[in-house]
Design an enzyme around this catalytic site. Structure first.
Site, mmCIF file in Angstrom:
data_model
loop_
_atom_site.group_PDB
_atom_site.id
_atom_site.type_symbol
_atom_site.label_atom_id
_atom_site.label_comp_id
_atom_site.label_asym_id
_atom_site.label_seq_id
_atom_site.Cartn_x
_atom_site.Cartn_y
_atom_site.Cartn_z
ATOM 1 N N CYS A 50 0.703 -1.222 0.275
ATOM 2 C CA CYS A 50 -0.134 0.210 -0.375
ATOM 3 C C CYS A 50 0.513 1.264 0.218
ATOM 4 O O CYS A 50 0.629 2.091 -0.411
ATOM 5 C CB CYS A 50 -1.391 0.533 0.737
ATOM 6 S SG CYS A 50 -0.282 -0.539 2.446
ATOM 7 N N PRO A 111 6.349 -4.097 11.307
ATOM 8 C CA PRO A 111 7.213 -5.462 10.981
ATOM 9 C C PRO A 111 5.880 -6.144 9.774
ATOM 10 O O PRO A 111 6.765 -7.294 9.592
ATOM 11 C CB PRO A 111 6.739 -6.127 12.348
ATOM 12 C CG PRO A 111 5.089 -5.615 13.198
ATOM 13 C CD PRO A 111 5.078 -4.019 12.573
ATOM 14 N N GLN A 112 4.830 -5.188 9.491
ATOM 15 C CA GLN A 112 4.385 -5.648 8.370
ATOM 16 C C GLN A 112 5.441 -6.192 7.055
ATOM 17 O O GLN A 112 5.302 -6.937 6.044
ATOM 18 C CB GLN A 112 3.283 -5.258 8.249
ATOM 19 C CG GLN A 112 2.451 -5.391 9.385
ATOM 20 C CD GLN A 112 1.253 -5.141 8.589
ATOM 21 O OE1 GLN A 112 0.439 -4.014 9.319
ATOM 22 N NE2 GLN A 112 -0.322 -5.610 8.134
ATOM 23 N N ALA A 186 -10.257 -10.234 5.290
ATOM 24 C CA ALA A 186 -9.830 -11.460 5.347
ATOM 25 C C ALA A 186 -8.409 -11.697 5.838
ATOM 26 O O ALA A 186 -7.844 -11.866 6.344
ATOM 27 C CB ALA A 186 -10.811 -12.404 5.473
ATOM 28 N N ILE A 190 -6.631 -6.536 7.663
ATOM 29 C CA ILE A 190 -7.987 -6.229 8.684
ATOM 30 C C ILE A 190 -7.710 -7.444 9.984
ATOM 31 O O ILE A 190 -8.540 -7.822 11.115
ATOM 32 C CB ILE A 190 -9.265 -7.510 7.620
ATOM 33 C CG1 ILE A 190 -9.527 -6.006 6.692
ATOM 34 C CG2 ILE A 190 -10.533 -7.845 8.208
ATOM 35 C CD1 ILE A 190 -9.976 -4.731 6.876
#
Length: 417
Positions: A50, A111-112, A186, A190
């Site tokens: 993103c 961390p993502q 999902a 989220i």
């Protein structure tokens, strides 16, 4: 060929530009195969999130990759130039390490991004676009990111986008205990949002997903309901808070759908956080009086206060990353001498084979072993020394001085008295 990183991120490009060149998961493999079909690109991996789209590649020059990026997304030529950065080898390595460590993220230390980069590598491996250089780069990148998080406090005060969404919602609603929450999607984002909102014990949580089975799996963990995306038009008016993050290439919520929902709600306000790129909500929906729509860029301002308390950790991480980058660059530089080393090895192997063959013939002819060994040693010595001796004899004065200095260095010869 050299190593490059080319791309744009939240610092160089607004959301509307980032979403134009975001790669959908289903098309990423084909895109990589198309890119390495060019003779100017030997290896490639694409990180598309993103907040950034970056192409890491081993190739001859970056210009063809920029042209390819625009062409793949059907954008006018040179339209991305104001937003793109092109990083040559030394800066590309440093950049990859910083990205994986969370130092280049919109939310410092998040961390993502490490998981997203690992997935990008898996996709490149599956597409057959990952070779020795990029594979070595990313394996080193993951090790560096682990070291940064182990030996510094860079992630100690990290706040996720999901946590930021909760904080923003609490600024708008007096108590989340009275609000009904809708989570669209999902995926990991989220799932994080569900965790943070569930901790505030809202009136209800509902998960909407393309497939009911996956949405129900997530919903069951939080005592939530599950519906499909097809049920949104009829159910949308029920919800006060909406957080959406899907991989859809088209908006999930249009202005018209939200306008009808607001009317059904008798103009009760609706808070929406769109964490998707490309966006899940039509930007025009922000024009509606009772819709409070926030994009992923809007949430960045919620977490800026976190930066100051991690100044020391950032400096420690930068030092560690710089040291590791230099080590990797030394490995890359070493690869440039590999062809020469291989050629030298092959050359001397041929000399060895010739002299060994001669020695065997002498032994077969009855020559004594001691004499054969002496001739073998002398023959190898003469052949090994012939090229540097010939070069010295044929060199001019200036070149000879340079060769003498080099030979003293190579053979560790004593200085002439």
């Amino acid at each position: 060929m050299s190593l490059y990183a080319l791309g744009l991120n939240h610092s160089t490009a607004p959301l509307n530009v980032r979403e134009m060149i975001a790669f959908h998961t289903d098309t990423l493999g084909a895109a990589l195969r198309d890119l390495i079909g060019s003779p100017k690109v030997k290896e490639a991996a694409i990180l598309s999130t993103c907040n950034r789209t970056e192409v890491y590649f081993h190739g001859t020059e970056p210009a063809p990759v920029m042209d390819w990026l625009e062409g793949f997304h059907r954008l006018p030529k040179a339209s991305l130039a104001p937003y793109l950065y092109t990083l040559p080898q030394d800066k590309a390595v440093l950049h990859a390490f910083r990205v994986a460590s969370g130092l280049d993220s919109m939310l410092l230390g998040e961390p993502q991004i490490l998981g997203q980069m690992k997935q990008a590598v898996k996709t490149a491996e599956a597409a057959g676009s990952l070779g020795l250089v990029l594979n070595r780069l990313f394996q080193r990148t993951f090790a560096v990111a682990k070291d940064v998080r182990t030996h510094t406090d860079i992630g100690s005060a990290s706040i996720s986008m999901a946590a930021a969404a909760v904080r923003l919602a609490e600024r708008i609603f007096p108590s989340l205990a009275d609000e009904r929450v809708l989570l669209i999607g999902a995926g990991q984002m989220i799932e994080l949002a569900a965790t943070h909102f569930a901790a505030r014990k809202p009136k209800s949580i509902t998960v909407a997903n393309r497939t009911l089975e996956r949405g129900a799996q997530l919903a069951s963990r939080f005592g939530a309901d599950a519906i499909t995306l097809n049920g949104l038009p009829e159910r949308l008016a029920e919800f006060d808070i909406i957080v959406t993050s899907t991989a859809s290439s088209l908006p999930i919520l249009g202005k018209g759908m939200l306008e009808r929902a607001i009317k059904a709600r008798q103009h009760a306000p609706m808070f929406i956080v769109d964490l998707a790129v490309p966006r899940d909500v039509e930007p025009e929906a922000a024009e509606l009086d009772d819709v409070f729509l926030y994009s992923i860029d809007d949430l960045a301002n919620i977490v800026k206060d976190n930066l100051a308390i991690r100044g020391d950790s950032v400096r420690e991480a930068e030092v560690l990353i710089a040291e590791q980058a230099q080590g990797f660059l030394r490995w890359l530089d070493g690869r440039t001498v590999v062809p020469t080393i291989a050629a030298l090895q092959e050359h001397h192997d041929r000399l060895r084979a010739t002299e060994l063959d001669r020695a065997r013939r002498l032994l077969t002819a009855g020559t004594g072993a001691e004499q054969v060994l002496e001739q073998l040693a002398r023959g190898l010595t003469n052949k090994f020394l012939h090229p540097p001796m010939q070069a010295l004899n044929n060199a001019g004065a200036a070149e000879r001085a340079e060769l003498l200095s080099l030979l003293h260095h190579l053979y560790d010869l004593p200085d002439a008295k």
